[in-house]
Design a protein around this motif. Structure first.
Motif, PDB file in Angstrom:
ATOM      1  N   ILE A  87      40.153  35.256  50.926  1.00 52.47           N
ATOM      2  CA  ILE A  87      39.862  36.400  50.052  1.00 52.47           C
ATOM      3  C   ILE A  87      39.222  35.908  48.747  1.00 52.47           C
ATOM      4  O   ILE A  87      39.714  34.982  48.105  1.00 52.47           O
ATOM      5  CB  ILE A  87      41.141  37.201  49.751  1.00 52.47           C
ATOM      6  CG1 ILE A  87      41.733  37.761  51.047  1.00 52.47           C
ATOM      7  CG2 ILE A  87      40.851  38.337  48.761  1.00 52.47           C
ATOM      8  CD1 ILE A  87      43.042  38.503  50.848  1.00 52.47           C
ATOM      9  N   ASP A 139      37.420  43.162  45.780  1.00 47.69           N
ATOM     10  CA  ASP A 139      37.872  42.067  46.640  1.00 47.69           C
ATOM     11  C   ASP A 139      36.974  41.928  47.866  1.00 47.69           C
ATOM     12  O   ASP A 139      36.538  42.923  48.444  1.00 47.69           O
ATOM     13  CB  ASP A 139      39.319  42.309  47.092  1.00 47.69           C
ATOM     14  CG  ASP A 139      40.311  41.889  46.016  1.00 47.69           C
ATOM     15  OD1 ASP A 139      39.865  41.463  44.939  1.00 47.69           O
ATOM     16  OD2 ASP A 139      41.525  41.980  46.261  1.00 47.69           O
ATOM     17  N   VAL A 192      37.307  40.727  51.441  1.00 51.76           N
ATOM     18  CA  VAL A 192      38.397  40.446  52.378  1.00 51.76           C
ATOM     19  C   VAL A 192      37.819  40.193  53.768  1.00 51.76           C
ATOM     20  O   VAL A 192      37.020  40.997  54.257  1.00 51.76           O
ATOM     21  CB  VAL A 192      39.383  41.643  52.423  1.00 51.76           C
ATOM     22  CG1 VAL A 192      40.543  41.352  53.356  1.00 51.76           C
ATOM     23  CG2 VAL A 192      39.874  41.981  51.026  1.00 51.76           C
ATOM     24  N   GLU A 228      39.043  36.000  42.241  1.00 48.08           N
ATOM     25  CA  GLU A 228      40.278  35.862  43.025  1.00 48.08           C
ATOM     26  C   GLU A 228      40.382  34.396  43.410  1.00 48.08           C
ATOM     27  O   GLU A 228      39.459  33.848  44.014  1.00 48.08           O
ATOM     28  CB  GLU A 228      40.194  36.747  44.278  1.00 48.08           C
ATOM     29  CG  GLU A 228      41.360  36.626  45.233  1.00 48.08           C
ATOM     30  CD  GLU A 228      42.645  37.238  44.688  1.00 48.08           C
ATOM     31  OE1 GLU A 228      42.583  38.353  44.147  1.00 48.08           O
ATOM     32  OE2 GLU A 228      43.701  36.578  44.797  1.00 48.08           O
ATOM     33  N   SER A 287      36.801  37.646  45.197  1.00 52.64           N
ATOM     34  CA  SER A 287      36.605  38.916  44.510  1.00 52.64           C
ATOM     35  C   SER A 287      35.301  38.869  43.720  1.00 52.64           C
ATOM     36  O   SER A 287      35.069  37.960  42.927  1.00 52.64           O
ATOM     37  CB  SER A 287      37.780  39.202  43.574  1.00 52.64           C
ATOM     38  OG  SER A 287      37.670  40.509  43.054  1.00 52.64           O
ATOM     39  N   LYS A 316      35.893  44.783  39.474  1.00 50.94           N
ATOM     40  CA  LYS A 316      36.034  43.773  40.523  1.00 50.94           C
ATOM     41  C   LYS A 316      36.122  44.460  41.878  1.00 50.94           C
ATOM     42  O   LYS A 316      36.573  45.595  41.976  1.00 50.94           O
ATOM     43  CB  LYS A 316      37.317  42.972  40.320  1.00 50.94           C
ATOM     44  CG  LYS A 316      37.345  42.165  39.054  1.00 50.94           C
ATOM     45  CD  LYS A 316      38.738  41.611  38.830  1.00 50.94           C
ATOM     46  CE  LYS A 316      38.816  40.978  37.456  1.00 50.94           C
ATOM     47  NZ  LYS A 316      40.196  40.647  37.088  1.00 50.94           N
TER      48      LYS A 316
END
Ligand code: CUA
Length: 337
Positions: free
Chosen positions: A170, A183, A185, A208, A172, A181
């Protein structure tokens, strides 16, 4: 020291601390220097919440001061609750007032979220697939047939749809001056609309923690007038430049005969790897290794010779080239504008 001198000294200390604090905030990553609708909403939300919080703080400090000063003059037993205004004061200050404040904060947040959701619905003249890798960013413009890395070009003043995912862990995506922001994923695609209201280069970064080189996972957002953006698209759509110079040609043969081709793509050649950045137009970019070093011949040679010393943990393996071979290889890559 007199009382007046102490007050002056105290004010100076506070002013100096505030100046230092606010100076640390300004810069390319200043989220309170918005340059697009997304960041403007965040800025508005932030200042609204700050104003409400400041008001509550002042009310509490005011009541506290009042209570402290008032009690000083009294003697004897503590007055009981009834003497201090009764249960009504507790309900007003401890229940009603917080409900009003929290509901107000909730409503302004909903208004901002709603506006963002409407913007994400489109229409979007440009859509970009963003794939986060350890540790660099891949930007694909599927409708335009362009693939690049660590440098997102957008037309100024137009909403651009970003479809963000990751190929591993992950990450970001964050461009503090343009948008919140989002993420990245693995196995999931998240969308956000990015728009820059003024031409310029905006700092983007990974927000992240994603491993050893999380801090070296930057990118630039280059916002340019429509004509310049179209020009950039046209140049990126071209098949990679063919060598005309013998030295560059040597470099090309070196590249195509090495294991470089298993990880990198150069359009119009047998290099079709998809593990590292597409190098078809690598010379048009301003940095290497996701903002780790500038894209100069000297830094490129250093990067190719020993990537681990530049960016420890990177998947890019080192090479064992003679100085002449390195000059040829760098000349070839520098020709890919
Ligand atoms: Cu990618 Cu942190």
């Amino acid at each position: 020291m007199g009382r007046r001198a102490r007050v002056v000294e105290g004010s100076l200390v506070i002013a100096t601390a505030l100046t230092a604090l606010t100076a640390a905030c300004s810069g390319p990553g200043d989220t309170l220097a918005p340059a697009g609708p997304g960041a403007h909403r965040i800025d508005w939300l932030w200042w609204t919440m700050f104003a409400i919080a400041a008001f509550v703080f002042l009310v509490v400090i005011g009541l506290l001061s009042y209570g402290l000063l008032r009690r000083r003059g009294q003697t004897g037993d503590d007055p009981d609750l009834e003497d201090r205004g009764g249960i009504g004061t507790v309900l007003l200050g401890g229940v009603a007032f917080p409900i009003v404040v929290l509901v107000a904060l909730f409503v302004v947040t909903l208004v901002a979220l709603e506006a963002q959701a409407r913007e994400d619905e489109g229409p979007h003249p440009v859509a970009v697939d963003v794939i986060a890798h350890q540790w660099w960013w891949e930007f694909r413009y599927p409708n335009l047939g362009v693939t690049t890395a660590n440098e997102l070009h957008v037309p100024t003043g137009q909403p651009v749809l970003l479809r963000v995912t990751s190929d591993g862990v992950i990450h970001s995506l964050w461009v503090p001056r343009l948008q919140r922001k989002l993420d990245a994923v693995p196995g999931q695609t998240s969308v956000v609309t990015l728009q820059a209201d003024a031409d310029g280069t905006y700092l983007g970064e990974c927000a992240e923690y994603c491993g050893l080189q999380h801090a070296n996972m930057r990118f630039d957002v280059v916002a340019q007038p429509s004509n310049d953006f179209d020009g950039w698209v046209t140049s990126q759509q071209q098949v990679a430049a063919k060598p005309t110079d013998p030295m560059v040609e040597q470099g090309e043969q070196l590249f195509l005969g090495s294991s470089c081709v298993y990880c990198h793509t150069i359009s119009g050649t047998n290099a079709t790897g998809a593990i590292g950045p597409d190098l078809s137009h690598v010379a048009s970019r301003t940095t290497l290794a996701a903002g780790t070093i500038p894209n100069t011949a000297e830094d490129l040679a250093r990067w190719i010779a020993d990537p681990q010393s530049v960016k420890p943990g990177t998947q890019m393996p080192g090479t064992d080239l003679t100085p002449q071979e390195m000059r040829e290889l760098v000349a070839y890559l520098e020709s890919l504008a």
